[in-house]
Design an enzyme around this catalytic site. Structure first.
Site, PDB file in Angstrom:
ATOM      1  NE  ARG A   1      40.875 -18.315  20.627  1.00 13.93           N
ATOM      2  CZ  ARG A   1      40.079 -17.241  20.529  1.00 13.93           C
ATOM      3  NH1 ARG A   1      40.343 -16.298  19.654  1.00 13.93           N
ATOM      4  NH2 ARG A   1      39.024 -17.121  21.321  1.00 13.93           N
TER       5      ARG A   1
ATOM      6  CD  GLU B   1      47.028 -14.232  21.375  1.00 11.82           C
ATOM      7  OE1 GLU B   1      46.277 -13.781  22.254  1.00 11.82           O
ATOM      8  OE2 GLU B   1      46.653 -14.492  20.232  1.00 11.82           O
TER       9      GLU B   1
ATOM     10  CG  HIS C   1      43.597 -11.889  20.638  1.00  9.44           C
ATOM     11  ND1 HIS C   1      43.796 -13.207  21.002  1.00  9.44           N
ATOM     12  CD2 HIS C   1      42.296 -11.810  20.263  1.00  9.44           C
ATOM     13  CE1 HIS C   1      42.667 -13.874  20.856  1.00  9.44           C
ATOM     14  NE2 HIS C   1      41.730 -13.040  20.412  1.00  9.44           N
TER      15      HIS C   1
HETATM   16  P1  NAP Z   1      31.884 -19.637  13.391  1.00  4.37           P
HETATM   17  O1  NAP Z   1      30.774 -18.860  12.816  1.00  4.37           O
HETATM   18  O2  NAP Z   1      31.579 -20.832  14.234  1.00  4.37           O
HETATM   19  O3  NAP Z   1      32.875 -20.057  12.205  1.00  4.37           O
HETATM   20  C1  NAP Z   1      33.868 -21.022  12.344  1.00  4.37           C
HETATM   21  C2  NAP Z   1      34.010 -21.704  11.007  1.00  4.37           C
HETATM   22  O4  NAP Z   1      35.113 -22.619  11.087  1.00  4.37           O
HETATM   23  C3  NAP Z   1      32.792 -22.525  10.598  1.00  4.37           C
HETATM   24  O5  NAP Z   1      32.421 -22.140   9.293  1.00  4.37           O
HETATM   25  C4  NAP Z   1      33.278 -23.960  10.617  1.00  4.37           C
HETATM   26  O6  NAP Z   1      32.750 -24.753   9.571  1.00  4.37           O
HETATM   27  C5  NAP Z   1      34.767 -23.776  10.367  1.00  4.37           C
HETATM   28  N1  NAP Z   1      35.541 -24.924  10.823  1.00  4.37           N
HETATM   29  C6  NAP Z   1      35.577 -25.486  12.052  1.00  4.37           C
HETATM   30  N2  NAP Z   1      36.395 -26.568  12.047  1.00  4.37           N
HETATM   31  C7  NAP Z   1      36.878 -26.665  10.783  1.00  4.37           C
HETATM   32  C8  NAP Z   1      37.750 -27.561  10.141  1.00  4.37           C
HETATM   33  N3  NAP Z   1      38.294 -28.583  10.807  1.00  4.37           N
HETATM   34  N4  NAP Z   1      38.010 -27.393   8.832  1.00  4.37           N
HETATM   35  C9  NAP Z   1      37.452 -26.365   8.149  1.00  4.37           C
HETATM   36  N5  NAP Z   1      36.616 -25.465   8.699  1.00  4.37           N
HETATM   37  C10 NAP Z   1      36.335 -25.612  10.008  1.00  4.37           C
HETATM   38  O7  NAP Z   1      32.815 -18.721  14.316  1.00  4.37           O
HETATM   39  P2  NAP Z   1      33.114 -17.161  14.140  1.00  4.37           P
HETATM   40  O8  NAP Z   1      32.182 -16.392  14.993  1.00  4.37           O
HETATM   41  O9  NAP Z   1      33.264 -16.844  12.715  1.00  4.37           O
HETATM   42  O10 NAP Z   1      34.549 -17.119  14.886  1.00  4.37           O
HETATM   43  C11 NAP Z   1      35.643 -17.865  14.358  1.00  4.37           C
HETATM   44  C12 NAP Z   1      36.827 -17.859  15.316  1.00  4.37           C
HETATM   45  O11 NAP Z   1      37.412 -16.566  15.309  1.00  4.37           O
HETATM   46  C13 NAP Z   1      36.464 -18.106  16.784  1.00  4.37           C
HETATM   47  O12 NAP Z   1      36.425 -19.496  17.070  1.00  4.37           O
HETATM   48  C14 NAP Z   1      37.566 -17.405  17.541  1.00  4.37           C
HETATM   49  O13 NAP Z   1      38.581 -18.320  17.877  1.00  4.37           O
HETATM   50  C15 NAP Z   1      38.113 -16.399  16.550  1.00  4.37           C
HETATM   51  N6  NAP Z   1      37.911 -15.007  16.979  1.00  4.37           N
HETATM   52  C16 NAP Z   1      38.995 -14.183  17.134  1.00  4.37           C
HETATM   53  C17 NAP Z   1      38.814 -12.859  17.512  1.00  4.37           C
HETATM   54  C18 NAP Z   1      39.975 -11.921  17.682  1.00  4.37           C
HETATM   55  O14 NAP Z   1      39.927 -11.037  18.534  1.00  4.37           O
HETATM   56  N7  NAP Z   1      41.012 -12.026  16.872  1.00  4.37           N
HETATM   57  C19 NAP Z   1      37.518 -12.353  17.740  1.00  4.37           C
HETATM   58  C20 NAP Z   1      36.440 -13.211  17.559  1.00  4.37           C
HETATM   59  C21 NAP Z   1      36.647 -14.539  17.179  1.00  4.37           C
HETATM   60  P3  NAP Z   1      31.183 -25.149   9.429  1.00  4.37           P
HETATM   61  O15 NAP Z   1      30.446 -23.871   9.211  1.00  4.37           O
HETATM   62  O16 NAP Z   1      31.165 -25.994   8.238  1.00  4.37           O
HETATM   63  O17 NAP Z   1      30.830 -25.828  10.698  1.00  4.37           O
END
Ligand code: NAP
Length: 321
Positions: free
Chosen positions: A237, A266, A285
């Site tokens: 993000r 965005e 994005h």
């Molecule tokens: P996920 O599996 O929930 O992974 C998020 C990770 O962030 C988790 O490992 C979490 O740690 C970590 N995290 C959260 N808060 C943190 C902090 N304060 N310090 C350090 N690490 C932290 O989510 P995902 O499916 O991989 O998706 C991640 C993000 O990508 C989404 O939230 C979304 O915003 C973004 N995204 C973007 C697109 C795009 O089109 N560009 C597409 C899909 C997703 P823990 O495992 O330790 O809880």
């Protein structure tokens, strides 16, 4: 149920909903539905399949407190007041997992494109400056054996780490809220504190969700600590990095380059200095924007609503958990 869909989605998902007897209406224009139209449509329906950039905030929930469920067609839900939804006991679901490979592909693409100046080279040719491409100051840098630092080792971070290990034998370090012993074994990855991640990475890729804790965490102080040769990638993000500080860091060559699939705000304006900078690649994005992934996301969102209609919990329910 009567279901409103806020954006055009693959037919396979609307067919699935209809097959289960639901009545579906959809905003099928290419632009974003206005907040007022979204509210008006939700008031005529019982559930919402939501995709888009609108904020579902207190005013939205106050006007739409009758909704039986909201199925998001995204994994991120920073634009949805899930705590407010909970006070109205409206269950909310998302679409985790099915977009991890496609989104990590975009992080990988940006990492490679920035390391070899690919977007800049394209601009040289378009500007009739082919001769600039091979100047010694425009050489790329290699990724083989370099250190990749993942901020937020969740589903997408893991997929990128796997690719980087397999293709470039990169040394993986990561920082997350919690440690991942299984993944450390599989990828020979090492958990490090945030400071070490910032100081030791040749490439930092951001994969955490946007929250109060992570908003603006990559700021001038952090960019100053990074290696001058480092590449900053963000496909999570735009709000997680401070864009003004990133521009300054690139201008002052505190870091080498940056690749962004997400910006703040965005859409990015066409006069943004990042678009003219060497070693910068920006995409609009498109992490999940493949035919296969968007269909899988839409079907998952539809299945969540089908479950609610059958009196079950949504399989990917975020709240209440
Ligand atoms: P996920 O599996 O929930 O992974 C998020 C990770 O962030 C988790 O490992 C979490 O740690 C970590 N995290 C959260 N808060 C943190 C902090 N304060 N310090 C350090 N690490 C932290 O989510 P995902 O499916 O991989 O998706 C991640 C993000 O990508 C989404 O939230 C979304 O915003 C973004 N995204 C973007 C697109 C795009 O089109 N560009 C597409 C899909 C997703 P823990 O495992 O330790 O809880």
């Amino acid at each position: 149920m009567k279901i409103f869909i806020s954006k055009k989605i693959p037919k396979a998902a609307t067919d699935l909903l209809k097959h289960h007897g639901h009545i579906v209406s959809m905003y099928d224009k290419e632009d974003e539905i206005s907040v007022q139209d979204l509210i008006d449509q939700c008031q005529k329906n019982e559930a919402l399949l939501f995709s888009g950039k609108n904020k579902l905030d207190a005013d939205f929930f106050k006007s739409c407190s009758h909704l039986k469920a909201i199925a998001l067609m995204s994994v991120g839900y920073d634009n949805v007041g899930v705590d407010i939804a909970a006070t109205y006991t409206i269950p909310v679901s998302n679409t985790p997992g099915v977009l991890s490979k496609a989104t990590s592909d975009i992080a990988f693409l940006l990492m490679l494109a920035v390391s070899r100046n690919a977007f800049m080279m394209h601009r040289f040719i378009a500007d009739d400056q082919w001769s600039l491409a091979n100047r010694s100051e425009n050489l790329g840098i290699e990724l083989y054996g370099k250190t990749l630092g993942i901020f937020g080792m969740g589903r997408i971070g893991y997929e990128l780490a796997k690719k980087a290990k397999g293709v470039y034998d990169m040394n993986i370090i990561y920082h997350s809220r919690s440690q991942k012993p299984e993944l450390e074994k599989e990828l020979h990855a090492m958990y490090v504190d945030f400071d070490k991640l910032v100081c030791e990475s040749d490439v930092i890729s951001v994969h955490s969700n946007l929250s109060e804790e992570t908003e603006g965490i990559f700021d001038s102080e952090v960019f100053r600590k990074m290696k001058n040769s480092a590449i900053f990638i963000n496909t999570a993000r735009g709000g997680i990095h401070n864009e003004k500080d990133l521009i300054t860091a690139l201008k002052q060559q505190q870091i080498w380059g940056a690749g962004l699939d997400v910006t703040d705000p965005e859409p990015m304006q066409s006069d943004n200095p990042l678009l003219k900078m060497r070693n910068v690649a920006v995409l609009p994005h498109i992490g999940s924007a493949t035919t296969e992934t968007r269909e899988a996301m839409a079907i998952m969102a539809a299945e969540n609503l089908i479950a609610i209609a059958e009196g079950k919990k949504m399989p990917q329910q975020i709240i209440p958990d």
